[in-house]
Design a protein around this motif. Structure first.
Motif, PDB file in Angstrom:
ATOM      1  N   ASP A 121       0.853  -1.192   0.000  1.00 24.08           N
ATOM      2  CA  ASP A 121       0.000   0.000   0.000  1.00 24.08           C
ATOM      3  C   ASP A 121       0.887   1.239   0.000  1.00 24.08           C
ATOM      4  O   ASP A 121       1.589   1.506   0.974  1.00 24.08           O
ATOM      5  N   TYR A 122       0.870   1.993  -1.111  1.00 21.76           N
ATOM      6  CA  TYR A 122       1.683   3.195  -1.243  1.00 21.76           C
ATOM      7  C   TYR A 122       0.865   4.476  -1.053  1.00 21.76           C
ATOM      8  O   TYR A 122       1.383   5.568  -1.250  1.00 21.76           O
ATOM      9  N   ILE A 123      -0.397   4.340  -0.670  1.00 22.98           N
ATOM     10  CA  ILE A 123      -1.302   5.479  -0.674  1.00 22.98           C
ATOM     11  C   ILE A 123      -0.924   6.535   0.368  1.00 22.98           C
ATOM     12  O   ILE A 123      -1.280   7.706   0.239  1.00 22.98           O
ATOM     13  N   GLY A 128       2.504  -1.992 -10.104  1.00 23.49           N
ATOM     14  CA  GLY A 128       1.059  -2.108 -10.169  1.00 23.49           C
ATOM     15  C   GLY A 128       0.574  -3.453  -9.700  1.00 23.49           C
ATOM     16  O   GLY A 128       1.292  -4.212  -9.039  1.00 23.49           O
ATOM     17  N   ALA A 129      -0.667  -3.787 -10.072  1.00 22.29           N
ATOM     18  CA  ALA A 129      -1.278  -5.025  -9.616  1.00 22.29           C
ATOM     19  C   ALA A 129      -0.831  -6.216 -10.455  1.00 22.29           C
ATOM     20  O   ALA A 129      -0.637  -7.319  -9.940  1.00 22.29           O
ATOM     21  N   ASP A 130      -0.676  -6.009 -11.755  1.00 16.94           N
ATOM     22  CA  ASP A 130      -0.247  -7.086 -12.652  1.00 16.94           C
ATOM     23  C   ASP A 130       0.301  -6.457 -13.923  1.00 16.94           C
ATOM     24  O   ASP A 130       0.461  -5.232 -14.001  1.00 16.94           O
ATOM     25  N   GLU A 131       0.565  -7.274 -14.928  1.00 19.15           N
ATOM     26  CA  GLU A 131       1.196  -6.783 -16.150  1.00 19.15           C
ATOM     27  C   GLU A 131       0.225  -6.045 -17.067  1.00 19.15           C
ATOM     28  O   GLU A 131       0.628  -5.541 -18.113  1.00 19.15           O
ATOM     29  N   ILE A 161      -0.302  -2.787  -4.862  1.00 14.39           N
ATOM     30  CA  ILE A 161       0.933  -2.984  -5.621  1.00 14.39           C
ATOM     31  C   ILE A 161       1.441  -4.398  -5.369  1.00 14.39           C
ATOM     32  O   ILE A 161       1.834  -4.743  -4.263  1.00 14.39           O
ATOM     33  N   LYS A 162       1.435  -5.226  -6.418  1.00 14.94           N
ATOM     34  CA  LYS A 162       1.852  -6.624  -6.281  1.00 14.94           C
ATOM     35  C   LYS A 162       3.130  -6.944  -7.043  1.00 14.94           C
ATOM     36  O   LYS A 162       3.679  -8.037  -6.857  1.00 14.94           O
ATOM     37  N   GLY A 164     -11.221   0.590  -4.172  1.00 15.94           N
ATOM     38  CA  GLY A 164     -10.386  -0.089  -5.144  1.00 15.94           C
ATOM     39  C   GLY A 164      -9.527   0.832  -5.975  1.00 15.94           C
ATOM     40  O   GLY A 164      -8.808   0.376  -6.862  1.00 15.94           O
ATOM     41  N   GLU A 165      -9.575   2.143  -5.706  1.00 10.75           N
ATOM     42  CA  GLU A 165      -8.813   3.123  -6.465  1.00 10.75           C
ATOM     43  C   GLU A 165      -7.927   3.926  -5.516  1.00 10.75           C
ATOM     44  O   GLU A 165      -7.931   3.721  -4.299  1.00 10.75           O
ATOM     45  N   ASP A 166      -7.134   4.832  -6.105  1.00  8.08           N
ATOM     46  CA  ASP A 166      -6.316   5.741  -5.306  1.00  8.08           C
ATOM     47  C   ASP A 166      -6.683   7.187  -5.600  1.00  8.08           C
ATOM     48  O   ASP A 166      -5.887   8.095  -5.374  1.00  8.08           O
ATOM     49  N   ILE A 167      -7.907   7.402  -6.108  1.00  6.66           N
ATOM     50  CA  ILE A 167      -8.399   8.733  -6.435  1.00  6.66           C
ATOM     51  C   ILE A 167      -9.252   9.234  -5.283  1.00  6.66           C
ATOM     52  O   ILE A 167     -10.208   8.567  -4.866  1.00  6.66           O
TER      53      ILE A 167
END
Length: 398
Positions: free
Chosen positions: A167-169, A202-205, A271-272, A388-391
């Motif tokens: 978690d980078y929030i 991020g979460a995936d590619e 972030i995975k 589910g967002e960072d907004i």
């Protein structure tokens, strides 16, 4: 089996760092060998790397000495099992830039450090930690992306994955040191570059943030410092486009020449994986050299103030009327001393109650008891960020 002769074709494959003094031409005598465990010449029986009870080392190819003065001597300083959380994904062609194929001849991931590599210089202000008891300075090291004849337009990538989402929030910026090294100075120089470095998280590619920038010689011009708040807002203010695979992406060129990219729907709260890579943007010449990365870190913790309040009122007028009410309010960023961060939700709750004895307004001879009561309560919770967002949730959101 490994040939120790520095003129052998396997020398550059297994030997890490320099073994010849560039000033005097003298041989240091020592070699640092790094041998992949799965790169064996011969397998006997059914060995299992999860059950290793002994290691055997032998040397051959010596000529019988004529006297003690010509006796052969081999010294071994240490043997260590080492590994890295970063794994090579391989090499990708310009036609399929996201399809990587393993190629150890072209791309490998390694490390350099202050103990084993005399030529290694840490980034400015970075040094190994000093043990409080022994006062021994721990080695300081950097991750190395090493390319050999990386063709024009090709790119390479290394990846690190997390078992638990990061978690980078709660941080404002992400920083990292990057170092460019080109022995021929054809691709990387002090004031020009034909090599591009990219960092993805991020979460995936298919859902990630990306930073792209040219790589210059040394540490000084390559430092990365990303404003995570502005980067996440790019999903709102940026112009959405779609690539050949119909994947959503947004690009924005920054004043310092770096390119910010948002692919899919990433979120700083999930972030995975981390990915670091290099692309040869030269139109003709292949690239042979190294890019070092060091001190990838989060910086500038958010210090948003949070407030919690509670108010209560109780009023009684003899035994005729009673009134009570309570209000509780807590901001998303409020936390006590035992917690690092707030809950992330703006919470509000309130309740009130009133009661009146109507029989007090009637003659007592009637012997009536008519109590009337009223109760009301309200509770609501509003997230600071879209789930589910960072907004951040504001009135300006569409």
């Amino acid at each position: 089996k490994i040939n120790l002769n520095h003129q052998h074709e396997d020398y550059d494959k297994y030997v890490i760092g320099e073994s010849i003094d560039q000033d005097t031409g003298n041989d240091y005598g020592w070699r640092l060998y790094q041998i992949p465990l799965n790169d064996f010449v011969e397998k006997i029986g059914s060995p299992d790397l999860s059950l290793v009870e002994y290691i055997r080392i032998w040397f051959d190819g010596f000529q019988t000495p004529t006297n003690n003065l010509n006796a052969h001597r081999v010294s071994i300083a240490e043997i260590n099992l080492v590994g890295s959380d970063w794994k090579e994904q391989g090499v990708a062609k310009p036609e399929t830039p996201d399809m990587y194929i393993k190629d150890d001849e072209t791309f490998v991931v390694s490390v350099v450090n202050t103990h084993d590599n005399p030529s290694y210089t840490p980034p400015p202000g970075v040094e190994g930690e000093v043990d409080r008891i022994t006062r021994v300075i721990a080695k300081e090291q950097a991750l190395v992306l090493r390319m050999n004849q990386l063709l024009s337009g090709y790119n390479v990538k290394a990846q690190k994955t997390f078992y638990d989402p990061q978690d980078y929030i709660h941080y404002n910026s992400l920083k990292m040191f990057v170092y460019g090294h080109d022995p021929t100075a054809q691709h990387i120089a002090d004031d020009s570059s034909k090599v591009e470095f990219f960092l993805r998280f991020g979460a995936d590619e298919n859902n990630y943030y990306e930073i792209r920038q040219p790589v210059y010689d040394g540490w000084s011009k390559n430092s990365i410092e990303v404003d995570l708040v502005k980067l996440s807002q790019l999903k709102v203010r940026g112009q959405t486009e779609f690539d050949s695979t119909n994947a959503r992406y947004i690009e924005e060129l920054q004043p310092d020449g770096k390119l910010w990219v948002v692919r899919g729907r990433p979120a700083l709260r999930n972030i995975k994986l981390l990915e670091a890579g290099v692309k040869n943007v030269d139109k003709t010449l292949p690239f042979t050299g190294e890019v070092w990365i060091n001190e990838l870190r989060l910086s500038s913790v958010k210090k948003d103030k949070g407030i919690a309040m509670r108010a209560r009122l109780d009023v009684a007028w003899a035994d005729l009327i009673r009134f009570n009410g309570e209000i509780n309010k807590k901001d998303a960023d409020f936390h006590n001393v035992a917690e690092r961060f707030g809950t992330g939700d703006n919470q509000f709750s309130g309740q009130m109650g009133a009661s009146i004895s109507l029989d007090k307004f009637l003659p007592s001879q009637l012997g009536l008891s008519i109590p009337v009561s009223l109760n009301y309560s309200k509770s609501e919770s509003t997230p600071k960020y879209i789930p589910g967002e960072d907004i951040e949730v504001t009135e300006d959101l569409p």
